[in-house]
Enzyme design. Structure first.
Site, PDB file in Angstrom:
ATOM      1  N   SER A 152       0.854  -1.195   0.000  1.00 39.30           N
ATOM      2  CA  SER A 152       0.000   0.000   0.000  1.00 39.30           C
ATOM      3  C   SER A 152       0.890   1.245   0.000  1.00 39.30           C
ATOM      4  O   SER A 152       2.074   1.163   0.363  1.00 39.30           O
ATOM      5  CB  SER A 152      -0.845  -0.020   1.275  1.00 39.30           C
ATOM      6  OG  SER A 152      -1.538   1.185   1.453  1.00 39.30           O
ATOM      7  N   TYR A 165      -2.315  -0.615  10.350  1.00 39.45           N
ATOM      8  CA  TYR A 165      -2.304  -0.934   8.912  1.00 39.45           C
ATOM      9  C   TYR A 165      -0.943  -0.564   8.317  1.00 39.45           C
ATOM     10  O   TYR A 165      -0.350  -1.347   7.576  1.00 39.45           O
ATOM     11  CB  TYR A 165      -3.433  -0.172   8.215  1.00 39.45           C
ATOM     12  CG  TYR A 165      -3.602  -0.507   6.744  1.00 39.45           C
ATOM     13  CD1 TYR A 165      -4.108  -1.743   6.345  1.00 39.45           C
ATOM     14  CD2 TYR A 165      -3.278   0.422   5.746  1.00 39.45           C
ATOM     15  CE1 TYR A 165      -4.274  -2.049   4.996  1.00 39.45           C
ATOM     16  CE2 TYR A 165      -3.452   0.125   4.395  1.00 39.45           C
ATOM     17  CZ  TYR A 165      -3.955  -1.114   4.026  1.00 39.45           C
ATOM     18  OH  TYR A 165      -4.116  -1.410   2.694  1.00 39.45           O
TER      19      TYR A 165
HETATM   20  P1  NAD Z   1     -11.223  -5.993  -1.153  1.00 38.01           P
HETATM   21  O1  NAD Z   1     -11.814  -5.891   0.203  1.00 38.01           O
HETATM   22  O2  NAD Z   1     -12.107  -6.044  -2.331  1.00 38.01           O
HETATM   23  O3  NAD Z   1     -10.224  -7.237  -1.244  1.00 38.01           O
HETATM   24  C1  NAD Z   1      -9.587  -7.832  -0.160  1.00 38.01           C
HETATM   25  C2  NAD Z   1      -9.886  -9.304  -0.212  1.00 38.01           C
HETATM   26  O4  NAD Z   1      -9.155  -9.966   0.817  1.00 38.01           O
HETATM   27  C3  NAD Z   1     -11.379  -9.581   0.047  1.00 38.01           C
HETATM   28  O5  NAD Z   1     -11.866 -10.460  -0.947  1.00 38.01           O
HETATM   29  C4  NAD Z   1     -11.378 -10.202   1.419  1.00 38.01           C
HETATM   30  O6  NAD Z   1     -12.451 -11.097   1.616  1.00 38.01           O
HETATM   31  C5  NAD Z   1     -10.017 -10.899   1.413  1.00 38.01           C
HETATM   32  N1  NAD Z   1      -9.565 -11.228   2.762  1.00 38.01           N
HETATM   33  C6  NAD Z   1      -9.557 -10.446   3.854  1.00 38.01           C
HETATM   34  N2  NAD Z   1      -9.055 -11.120   4.902  1.00 38.01           N
HETATM   35  C7  NAD Z   1      -8.738 -12.352   4.452  1.00 38.01           C
HETATM   36  C8  NAD Z   1      -8.191 -13.503   5.049  1.00 38.01           C
HETATM   37  N3  NAD Z   1      -7.876 -13.533   6.344  1.00 38.01           N
HETATM   38  N4  NAD Z   1      -7.985 -14.600   4.288  1.00 38.01           N
HETATM   39  C9  NAD Z   1      -8.309 -14.584   2.982  1.00 38.01           C
HETATM   40  N5  NAD Z   1      -8.833 -13.528   2.349  1.00 38.01           N
HETATM   41  C10 NAD Z   1      -9.056 -12.436   3.087  1.00 38.01           C
HETATM   42  O7  NAD Z   1     -10.246  -4.755  -1.265  1.00 38.01           O
HETATM   43  P2  NAD Z   1      -9.025  -4.452  -2.264  1.00 38.01           P
HETATM   44  O8  NAD Z   1      -8.882  -2.998  -2.262  1.00 38.01           O
HETATM   45  O9  NAD Z   1      -9.158  -5.161  -3.550  1.00 38.01           O
HETATM   46  O10 NAD Z   1      -7.779  -5.048  -1.430  1.00 38.01           O
HETATM   47  C11 NAD Z   1      -6.782  -5.862  -2.006  1.00 38.01           C
HETATM   48  C12 NAD Z   1      -5.443  -5.519  -1.401  1.00 38.01           C
HETATM   49  O11 NAD Z   1      -5.096  -4.186  -1.774  1.00 38.01           O
HETATM   50  C13 NAD Z   1      -5.401  -5.544   0.132  1.00 38.01           C
HETATM   51  O12 NAD Z   1      -4.218  -6.168   0.557  1.00 38.01           O
HETATM   52  C14 NAD Z   1      -5.392  -4.081   0.510  1.00 38.01           C
HETATM   53  O13 NAD Z   1      -4.782  -3.852   1.755  1.00 38.01           O
HETATM   54  C15 NAD Z   1      -4.617  -3.493  -0.651  1.00 38.01           C
HETATM   55  N6  NAD Z   1      -4.832  -2.061  -0.840  1.00 38.01           N
HETATM   56  C16 NAD Z   1      -6.068  -1.563  -1.134  1.00 38.01           C
HETATM   57  C17 NAD Z   1      -6.239  -0.190  -1.281  1.00 38.01           C
HETATM   58  C18 NAD Z   1      -7.588   0.418  -1.601  1.00 38.01           C
HETATM   59  O14 NAD Z   1      -7.724   1.645  -1.493  1.00 38.01           O
HETATM   60  N7  NAD Z   1      -8.595  -0.335  -2.020  1.00 38.01           N
HETATM   61  C19 NAD Z   1      -5.144   0.661  -1.132  1.00 38.01           C
HETATM   62  C20 NAD Z   1      -3.890   0.119  -0.836  1.00 38.01           C
HETATM   63  C21 NAD Z   1      -3.755  -1.238  -0.690  1.00 38.01           C
END
Ligand code: NAD
Length: 264
Positions: A152, A165
């Site tokens: 991130s 986080y």
């Molecule tokens: P999202 O919530 O759609 O995806 C995250 C996925 O991880 C979900 O499907 C959730 O069910 C799964 N998950 C959570 N805990 C879990 C566990 N213990 N075991 C298995 N699966 C689990 O959101 P996203 O934005 O697509 O997130 C994907 C990645 O991107 C994450 O690591 C997040 O931290 C990172 N990220 C997202 C953003 C943002 O703004 N959306 C910014 C920076 C980083």
């Protein structure tokens, strides 16, 4: 970036490649799985929710030879091991590992409980560690591979109300660099992507916790040099670049995909 950029048609050559995408039922993971499949990869999609996972697989294609879902919680080391053994049972090898599963909650430190701390660290840092630990012997046997950890902007800088986080993602960023050093001589590359705010269910969930979601979103969007938030496919395309042979000389990198938010 032009507004007509169509990353949905983005194609890489992943023929004969086997990929694992954790947390692939939604958002960035789902788009990554879609691009990997479009490039010809066999994909094991994992997640905690069986219904969500199977729906995602149905939307992506036919479950079977090239695409499977495994219910697995990455915060549990035994389930990380199962992810790797399942990929081997299904497809016989592993080339690409995308540690995408992650969780976020904004909270001032006084309100963070031990349970919340463990939940975030175990999902965002311990999970990728154990997935990598169990994948590495097979990647070595494969004589190469590519690991992409989804960190991130919060893994590169401090963000407000996000101390845990940031600790989890900062840990993941530096873990990726250290592992890249250990695995370079085996032809295994380890990189991470560092997205800014991306329009996914994670952001929707966060907005619901804000006292004035509309105002918060407006301020957040205004803080981006490019004047907008990102789309999941814009992160997926960088993950696929790092997974592909096009980036063979890239390892130990933290690739910002953040509309310039960390550039200042
Ligand atoms: P999202 O919530 O759609 O995806 C995250 C996925 O991880 C979900 O499907 C959730 O069910 C799964 N998950 C959570 N805990 C879990 C566990 N213990 N075991 C298995 N699966 C689990 O959101 P996203 O934005 O697509 O997130 C994907 C990645 O991107 C994450 O690591 C997040 O931290 C990172 N990220 C997202 C953003 C943002 O703004 N959306 C910014 C920076 C980083």
């Amino acid at each position: 970036m032009t507004s007509d950029t169509n990353l949905l048609g983005c194609r890489f050559d992943f023929s004969k490649k086997v990929a694992i995408v954790t947390g692939g039922s939604s958002g960035i993971g789902y788009e990554t799985a879609r691009m990997l499949l479009a490039g010809g990869a066999k994909v094991l999609l994992t997640g905690r929710d069986e219904i969500k996972g199977e729906n995602a697989v149905r939307q992506l294609g036919e479950p079977g030879q090239k695409l499977n879902f495994l219910k697995a919680d990455v915060s549990q080391p035994a389930q990380c091991k199962k992810i790797i053994s399942s990929a081997i049972e299904l497809y016989g090898k592993i080339d690409i590992v995308v540690n995408n599963a992650g969780v976020f909650n904004a909270n001032p430190i006084e309100n963070v409980t031990e349970k919340e701390f463990d939940w975030m660290i175990n999902t965002n840092l311990k999970g990728p560690f154990f997935v990598c630990k169990y994948a590495v012997p097979f990647l070595k046997e494969n004589k190469g591979g590519s690991i992409i950890n989804v960190s991130s902007d919060a893994g590169l800088q401090g963000n407000r109300l996000s101390s845990v986080y940031c600790a989890s993602k900062g840990g993941l960023t530096i873990f990726s660099k250290a592992l890249a050093l250990d695995l370079a001589s085996y032809g295994i590359r380890v990189n991470c992507v560092c997205p800014g705010d991306i329009a996914t269910p994670m952001l929707d969930k966060d907005l619901k916790t804000r006292s004035d979601p509309e105002k918060y979103l407006e301020t957040l969007t205004g803080s981006y040099p490019v004047g907008r938030l990102g789309r999941p496919e814009e992160v997926a395309s960088v993950i696929c670049f790092l997974a592909s042979g096009i980036s063979d000389f890239v390892t130990g990198a933290s690739w910002s995909v953040d509309g310039g938010i960390t550039a200042g």
